[in-house]
Design a protein around this motif. Sequence first.
Motif, PDB file in Angstrom:
ATOM      1  N   GLY A  38      29.347  15.545  -4.723  1.00 30.77           N
ATOM      2  CA  GLY A  38      30.070  14.294  -4.971  1.00 30.77           C
ATOM      3  C   GLY A  38      29.163  13.169  -5.427  1.00 30.77           C
ATOM      4  O   GLY A  38      29.615  12.204  -6.013  1.00 30.77           O
ATOM      5  N   GLY A  39      27.871  13.275  -5.167  1.00 31.59           N
ATOM      6  CA  GLY A  39      26.898  12.281  -5.619  1.00 31.59           C
ATOM      7  C   GLY A  39      27.094  10.897  -5.047  1.00 31.59           C
ATOM      8  O   GLY A  39      26.695   9.913  -5.661  1.00 31.59           O
ATOM      9  N   GLU A  40      27.704  10.794  -3.870  1.00 29.19           N
ATOM     10  CA  GLU A  40      27.965   9.486  -3.283  1.00 29.19           C
ATOM     11  C   GLU A  40      26.873   9.025  -2.326  1.00 29.19           C
ATOM     12  O   GLU A  40      26.850   7.856  -1.944  1.00 29.19           O
ATOM     13  CB  GLU A  40      29.316   9.500  -2.557  1.00 29.19           C
ATOM     14  N   ARG A  41      26.008   9.918  -1.912  1.00 23.26           N
ATOM     15  CA  ARG A  41      24.957   9.556  -0.949  1.00 23.26           C
ATOM     16  C   ARG A  41      23.726   9.055  -1.704  1.00 23.26           C
ATOM     17  O   ARG A  41      23.349   9.607  -2.741  1.00 23.26           O
ATOM     18  CB  ARG A  41      24.555  10.755  -0.087  1.00 23.26           C
ATOM     19  N   VAL A  42      23.105   7.998  -1.181  1.00 25.16           N
ATOM     20  CA  VAL A  42      21.891   7.446  -1.792  1.00 25.16           C
ATOM     21  C   VAL A  42      20.831   7.263  -0.713  1.00 25.16           C
ATOM     22  O   VAL A  42      21.135   7.159   0.477  1.00 25.16           O
ATOM     23  CB  VAL A  42      22.154   6.098  -2.506  1.00 25.16           C
ATOM     24  N   ALA A  43      19.598   7.211  -1.179  1.00 30.32           N
ATOM     25  CA  ALA A  43      18.476   6.934  -0.278  1.00 30.32           C
ATOM     26  C   ALA A  43      17.693   5.761  -0.838  1.00 30.32           C
ATOM     27  O   ALA A  43      17.460   5.678  -2.042  1.00 30.32           O
ATOM     28  CB  ALA A  43      17.578   8.151  -0.149  1.00 30.32           C
ATOM     29  N   GLN A  44      17.319   4.858   0.059  1.00 26.42           N
ATOM     30  CA  GLN A  44      16.432   3.766  -0.312  1.00 26.42           C
ATOM     31  C   GLN A  44      15.122   4.032   0.418  1.00 26.42           C
ATOM     32  O   GLN A  44      15.073   4.048   1.648  1.00 26.42           O
ATOM     33  CB  GLN A  44      17.009   2.413   0.100  1.00 26.42           C
ATOM     34  N   VAL A  45      14.070   4.265  -0.363  1.00 26.78           N
ATOM     35  CA  VAL A  45      12.807   4.698   0.219  1.00 26.78           C
ATOM     36  C   VAL A  45      11.686   3.765  -0.228  1.00 26.78           C
ATOM     37  O   VAL A  45      11.533   3.484  -1.418  1.00 26.78           O
ATOM     38  CB  VAL A  45      12.472   6.154  -0.214  1.00 26.78           C
ATOM     39  N   GLY A  46      10.931   3.286   0.738  1.00 30.63           N
ATOM     40  CA  GLY A  46       9.718   2.510   0.464  1.00 30.63           C
ATOM     41  C   GLY A  46       8.514   3.383   0.736  1.00 30.63           C
ATOM     42  O   GLY A  46       8.399   3.988   1.802  1.00 30.63           O
ATOM     43  N   ILE A  47       7.620   3.479  -0.241  1.00 25.97           N
ATOM     44  CA  ILE A  47       6.466   4.379  -0.128  1.00 25.97           C
ATOM     45  C   ILE A  47       5.179   3.587  -0.341  1.00 25.97           C
ATOM     46  O   ILE A  47       5.111   2.730  -1.227  1.00 25.97           O
ATOM     47  CB  ILE A  47       6.554   5.507  -1.165  1.00 25.97           C
ATOM     48  N   THR A  48       4.190   3.880   0.471  1.00 24.84           N
ATOM     49  CA  THR A  48       2.848   3.328   0.295  1.00 24.84           C
ATOM     50  C   THR A  48       1.887   4.498   0.171  1.00 24.84           C
ATOM     51  O   THR A  48       1.898   5.407   0.998  1.00 24.84           O
ATOM     52  CB  THR A  48       2.456   2.444   1.498  1.00 24.84           C
ATOM     53  N   LEU A  49       1.071   4.471  -0.872  1.00 26.71           N
ATOM     54  CA  LEU A  49       0.086   5.529  -1.090  1.00 26.71           C
ATOM     55  C   LEU A  49      -1.245   5.121  -0.469  1.00 26.71           C
ATOM     56  O   LEU A  49      -1.705   3.987  -0.655  1.00 26.71           O
ATOM     57  CB  LEU A  49      -0.102   5.787  -2.587  1.00 26.71           C
ATOM     58  N   GLU A  50      -1.849   6.036   0.267  1.00 28.09           N
ATOM     59  CA  GLU A  50      -3.184   5.806   0.815  1.00 28.09           C
ATOM     60  C   GLU A  50      -4.186   6.402  -0.160  1.00 28.09           C
ATOM     61  O   GLU A  50      -4.131   7.597  -0.464  1.00 28.09           O
ATOM     62  CB  GLU A  50      -3.318   6.468   2.185  1.00 28.09           C
ATOM     63  N   VAL A  51      -5.077   5.567  -0.682  1.00 30.70           N
ATOM     64  CA  VAL A  51      -6.073   6.032  -1.648  1.00 30.70           C
ATOM     65  C   VAL A  51      -7.467   5.891  -1.046  1.00 30.70           C
ATOM     66  O   VAL A  51      -7.668   5.174  -0.066  1.00 30.70           O
ATOM     67  CB  VAL A  51      -5.966   5.263  -2.995  1.00 30.70           C
ATOM     68  N   THR A  52      -8.421   6.595  -1.646  1.00 28.64           N
ATOM     69  CA  THR A  52      -9.751   6.671  -1.041  1.00 28.64           C
ATOM     70  C   THR A  52     -10.468   5.326  -0.985  1.00 28.64           C
ATOM     71  O   THR A  52     -11.140   5.028  -0.014  1.00 28.64           O
ATOM     72  CB  THR A  52     -10.623   7.685  -1.796  1.00 28.64           C
ATOM     73  N   ASP A  53     -10.340   4.510  -2.034  1.00 28.57           N
ATOM     74  CA  ASP A  53     -10.999   3.201  -2.039  1.00 28.57           C
ATOM     75  C   ASP A  53     -10.378   2.315  -3.111  1.00 28.57           C
ATOM     76  O   ASP A  53      -9.446   2.722  -3.811  1.00 28.57           O
ATOM     77  CB  ASP A  53     -12.515   3.349  -2.239  1.00 28.57           C
ATOM     78  N   ALA A  54     -10.903   1.116  -3.260  1.00 30.25           N
ATOM     79  CA  ALA A  54     -10.336   0.157  -4.214  1.00 30.25           C
ATOM     80  C   ALA A  54     -10.479   0.649  -5.652  1.00 30.25           C
ATOM     81  O   ALA A  54      -9.595   0.441  -6.481  1.00 30.25           O
ATOM     82  CB  ALA A  54     -10.999  -1.200  -4.037  1.00 30.25           C
ATOM     83  N   HIS A  55     -11.578   1.316  -5.964  1.00 33.40           N
ATOM     84  CA  HIS A  55     -11.769   1.856  -7.319  1.00 33.40           C
ATOM     85  C   HIS A  55     -10.708   2.913  -7.627  1.00 33.40           C
ATOM     86  O   HIS A  55     -10.138   2.947  -8.716  1.00 33.40           O
ATOM     87  CB  HIS A  55     -13.172   2.447  -7.457  1.00 33.40           C
ATOM     88  N   ALA A  56     -10.424   3.766  -6.652  1.00 33.35           N
ATOM     89  CA  ALA A  56      -9.391   4.795  -6.825  1.00 33.35           C
ATOM     90  C   ALA A  56      -8.025   4.154  -7.009  1.00 33.35           C
ATOM     91  O   ALA A  56      -7.192   4.661  -7.760  1.00 33.35           O
ATOM     92  CB  ALA A  56      -9.389   5.741  -5.630  1.00 33.35           C
ATOM     93  N   MET A  57      -7.794   3.020  -6.338  1.00 26.58           N
ATOM     94  CA  MET A  57      -6.515   2.333  -6.480  1.00 26.58           C
ATOM     95  C   MET A  57      -6.299   1.906  -7.932  1.00 26.58           C
ATOM     96  O   MET A  57      -5.206   2.059  -8.477  1.00 26.58           O
ATOM     97  CB  MET A  57      -6.455   1.113  -5.566  1.00 26.58           C
ATOM     98  N   ASP A  58      -7.351   1.392  -8.568  1.00 30.38           N
ATOM     99  CA  ASP A  58      -7.241   0.989  -9.972  1.00 30.38           C
ATOM    100  C   ASP A  58      -6.914   2.192 -10.856  1.00 30.38           C
ATOM    101  O   ASP A  58      -6.118   2.094 -11.784  1.00 30.38           O
ATOM    102  CB  ASP A  58      -8.541   0.327 -10.438  1.00 30.38           C
ATOM    103  N   THR A  59      -7.515   3.342 -10.547  1.00 33.70           N
ATOM    104  CA  THR A  59      -7.249   4.556 -11.318  1.00 33.70           C
ATOM    105  C   THR A  59      -5.807   5.005 -11.139  1.00 33.70           C
ATOM    106  O   THR A  59      -5.135   5.366 -12.102  1.00 33.70           O
ATOM    107  CB  THR A  59      -8.206   5.684 -10.869  1.00 33.70           C
ATOM    108  N   VAL A  60      -5.324   4.978  -9.904  1.00 33.63           N
ATOM    109  CA  VAL A  60      -3.948   5.412  -9.623  1.00 33.63           C
ATOM    110  C   VAL A  60      -2.954   4.487 -10.312  1.00 33.63           C
ATOM    111  O   VAL A  60      -1.931   4.935 -10.836  1.00 33.63           O
ATOM    112  CB  VAL A  60      -3.697   5.474  -8.097  1.00 33.63           C
ATOM    113  N   LYS A  61      -3.239   3.192 -10.355  1.00 36.55           N
ATOM    114  CA  LYS A  61      -2.338   2.228 -10.999  1.00 36.55           C
ATOM    115  C   LYS A  61      -2.109   2.580 -12.468  1.00 36.55           C
ATOM    116  O   LYS A  61      -1.028   2.333 -13.001  1.00 36.55           O
ATOM    117  CB  LYS A  61      -2.891   0.820 -10.873  1.00 36.55           C
ATOM    118  N   LEU A  62      -3.113   3.159 -13.122  1.00 42.62           N
ATOM    119  CA  LEU A  62      -2.964   3.542 -14.528  1.00 42.62           C
ATOM    120  C   LEU A  62      -1.902   4.621 -14.703  1.00 42.62           C
ATOM    121  O   LEU A  62      -1.266   4.714 -15.751  1.00 42.62           O
ATOM    122  CB  LEU A  62      -4.301   4.027 -15.092  1.00 42.62           C
ATOM    123  N   PHE A  63      -1.713   5.464 -13.692  1.00 43.30           N
ATOM    124  CA  PHE A  63      -0.758   6.578 -13.760  1.00 43.30           C
ATOM    125  C   PHE A  63       0.517   6.297 -12.965  1.00 43.30           C
ATOM    126  O   PHE A  63       1.320   7.204 -12.749  1.00 43.30           O
ATOM    127  CB  PHE A  63      -1.414   7.861 -13.231  1.00 43.30           C
TER     128      PHE A  63
END
Length: 200
Positions: A91-116
Amino acid sequence: MAGKHDAGDEEGGKAPAKSKKLLIIIVAAVLVLAVGGGGAFFYISKQRAAAAAAEDGEEASPAKAAAHAGPKVPPAYLPLDSMVVNLADPGGERVAQVGITLEVTDAHAMDTVKLFLPTIRSGVLMLISQRTAEQLLSAEGKQKLAKDILRETAKPFGGGEDEDEHAQETPPKKKKKTPAKAAHAEFPVVGVLFSSFIVQ
């Protein structure tokens, strides 16, 4: 008067004797505590040395080595925008609202992940849309989703091979480590955390 003077001398003589006895008792108590404390320290030191020797004798797993070494730098966290997804329920009537936070190795890795991030977000949306409300409401379903999202975040970096699908395609006679599993530590995203999870 002489009687009073003699009584005062006797009291004066008893007072130093009482203080000497009290001093001896205090010194004895301190010695007992010191010996007891030294014995406890010696016993604990021996136990720790025995535990360390037992660990050295066993083969240390990579997880144990990482746990003992500790993180070199504190992890960084990259929150994703909250996602509202239609679920795979009939029926496609059910929805999910999901908040996700990714844990990355360091700040440099965060910049790399942001590109993708657009690729990662799209993959995560596809994963959630394949689940039913019943699957997402169970603790096991949430854990499996987190594991699948972690694998999805490795895809832009050359990982994320689906081990379950791979196992179905190949006969079970061959069991070898997948490249994604072997190189898991090299991927910038190391954990998936849910900041909110609502199924309606």
